[in-house]
Design an enzyme around this catalytic site. Sequence first.
Site, PDB file in Angstrom:
ATOM      1  N   GLY A  46      26.336 -46.886  -7.063  1.00  0.00           N
ATOM      2  CA  GLY A  46      26.847 -45.777  -6.269  1.00  0.00           C
ATOM      3  C   GLY A  46      28.311 -45.497  -6.550  1.00  0.00           C
ATOM      4  N   HIS A  47      29.123 -46.551  -6.589  1.00  0.00           N
ATOM      5  CA  HIS A  47      30.535 -46.386  -6.939  1.00  0.00           C
ATOM      6  C   HIS A  47      30.678 -45.835  -8.359  1.00  0.00           C
ATOM      7  CE1 HIS A  47      30.886 -49.863  -3.958  1.00  0.00           C
ATOM      8  NE2 HIS A  47      31.532 -48.873  -3.372  1.00  0.00           N
TER       9      HIS A  47
END
Length: 253
Positions: free
Chosen positions: A7-8
């Site tokens: 996600g990051h």
Amino acid sequence: MGALHEGHASLVRRARAECKSVVVSIFVNPRQFGPSEDFSRYPRDEAADLAVLESLGVDVAFLPSVEEIYPPGHATSVEVGRLGEVLEGAARPGHFGGVATVVSILFNLIRPGWAYFGQKDGQQSVVIRHLVRDLGMPIEIVVCPTVRERDGLATSSRNRYLTPEERAQAPILHRALQAAASAYADGERSADQLRQLMRNGLAQATLATPDYVSVADADTLEELEIVERTALASLAVSFPSARLIDCLPLDGA
């Protein structure tokens, strides 16, 4: 806050594609944790995080100490009003004041033109959009789609807390949201009915205790009776080993 996952990485890739320079800050912010929360055990792996950022072509990794962000005598904080008192704010008093304060400090230090956040933390994105608007910060907030595991569970640093049995049940969060989104797509506009569909879905996870289910205005976070404008369906669930959140936008059409 580190313990970087896909996600990051998706936020960094989006920023890398759209911006000349990319700065990533990693800071586990003590002011957004309550006294009984997981600040001391929150996952930290600076070496692995830096390797990920290097592989993604980040220009600057900013990893300040607590003393650099909050030097001795630091006494100023940012409050966000009602937006920080509902949903996660009701469950975690003071949380969004801590978020707004540290984000304001980071924005003032880095002076970005664009800042990238994930949709999973839907309320946080609303708070930060209001923050930059209300304080006149010349920053565009870009909210990027939630990245999910193959079974639908939203990626999160806290997922690593889950036991195998909890991990097997954790995708119920996304399935509950999908049930509401599907009903909405089929024409259901009663927010109570949509919330009940989410509760019914969560009831299938025997290890999970729902904290809240919400269908709220996407800008004010006021709970709706009828979905006639853009809304945010969101929920929070506590497992014995971790508390997880997730959300899906409803476009209000």
